[in-house]
Design an enzyme around this catalytic site. Structure first.
Site, PDB file in Angstrom:
ATOM      1  N   ASP A   1       0.859  -1.194   0.000  1.00  0.00           N
ATOM      2  CA  ASP A   1       0.000   0.000   0.000  1.00  0.00           C
ATOM      3  C   ASP A   1       0.885   1.230   0.000  1.00  0.00           C
ATOM      4  OD1 ASP A   1      -0.073   0.938   3.151  1.00  0.00           O
ATOM      5  OD2 ASP A   1      -0.056  -1.251   2.969  1.00  0.00           O
TER       6      ASP A   1
ATOM      7  N   GLU B   1      -6.935   4.257  12.392  1.00  0.00           N
ATOM      8  CA  GLU B   1      -5.762   4.052  13.258  1.00  0.00           C
ATOM      9  C   GLU B   1      -5.548   5.157  14.286  1.00  0.00           C
ATOM     10  OE1 GLU B   1      -1.890   4.648  11.032  1.00  0.00           O
ATOM     11  OE2 GLU B   1      -3.191   4.210   9.316  1.00  0.00           O
TER      12      GLU B   1
END
Length: 219
Positions: free
Chosen positions: A23, A115
Site C-alpha cells: 500500500d 488508526e
C-alpha cells in the site's frame, strides 16, 4: 508459518500465502509503476496495491489520481483507502472519498483506514465509523473493508462491526490466531519493505484467505 527472508524486499515474507501486495500514499512520492509490476524475487510477485485517496472531510492525496491510473495500466489489482478522523463529520468524510474515487469492476472494495482515536468516546468512534461504512456501501454497492491494528480492532471493531471484511496491521505476531478467520482477508505484516520504483519504505501485505475468495472483497 513458513517465513523466508527475501533479500530484494529486505524483509521476511510469509511464504504460505500466494497473493502479495503493498500500500502507498503521497509519502512514497512519485512511483515508477512499470518497475513495481516487474519486480519478482524468490517466487514472490506483487499482485495488488492499495492507494491512499482521501483523509478527513476535505483532504485528498496529491498523488492519488496518477497512482490510480498507473496502477491499472500496470495490471495490478488496485484499491483505494480513506484515512478516518473520528473528530470529523463521517458523512463529509464519506463524501470526500466518493468525490475522488471512481471504482471499476475488479477493483477492491473501498477501505476505511482506522488508526487514530483523537481522544473521542467509544460511542462517537463506533457510531461515526458505522455511518461512514454504511454511506460508502450504499454508494458503491460493495461492503467496505476495515483496516486497523490489533488494539483498535479488539476495542472498537470486534463485536460492533463484525460483518465487515478485515485488513489487520500486525507486525509482531508470526500468526493470526487472535483474529476471526472468517472475516480476516488481508494482513499487513511489515512496514519496512523495499520495492523497485518506489522511494523509501513500503508496507507489505498478503491476502490470507483461499485464493478463490479474492472476489469477496472486490467489485
Amino acid at each position: 508459518m513458513d517465513w523466508r527472508f527475501v533479500k530484494a524486499f529486505g524483509i521476511r515474507v510469509p511464504m504460505r500465502y500466494g497473493i502479495h501486495g503493498i500500500d502507498v500514499s503521497r509519502h512514497n512520492d512519485r512511483i515508477n509503476w512499470q518497475r513495481v509490476r516487474q519486480m519478482e524475487a524468490d517466487g514472490v510477485r506483487l499482485q495488488f496495491v492499495f492507494i491512499k485517496a482521501t483523509e478527513g472531510a476535505t483532504l485528498a492525496d496529491k498523488h492519488f489520481d496518477k497512482n490510480w491510473r498507473e496502477a491499472k495500466k500496470s495490471a495490478l489489482r488496485r484499491g483505494a483507502y480513506h484515512f478516518y478522523h473520528p473528530t470529523r463529520d463521517p458523512l463529509k468524510q464519506a463524501s470526500n472519498f466518493i468525490r475522488h474515487v471512481e471504482l471499476s469492476p475488479g477493483d477492491f472494495a473501498p477501505v476505511v483506514d482506522f488508526e487514530v482515536t483523537n481522544g473521542q468516546s467509544d460511542k462517537t468512534i463506533i457510531d461515526g465509523l458505522r455511518l461512514w461504512l454504511e454511506t460508502i456501501e450504499a454508494h458503491y454497492h460493495a461492503r467496505p473493508i476495515i483496516y486497523t491494528n490489533g488494539n483498535l480492532y479488539r476495542r472498537y471493531i470486534k463485536g460492533n462491526m463484525d460483518e465487515y471484511p478485515l485488513w489487520i496491521a500486525d507486525y509482531s505476531n508470526p500468526h493470526l490466531r487472535n483474529y476471526d478467520a472468517d472475516k480476516l482477508y488481508l494482513w499487513q505484516h511489515n512496514q519496512s519493505g523495499w520495492v523497485q520504483g518506489i522511494r523509501g519504505r513500503v508496507d507489505f501485505n498478503v491476502f490470507v484467505m483461499d485464493e478463490d475468495r479474492l472476489g469477496d472483497i472486490c467489485l
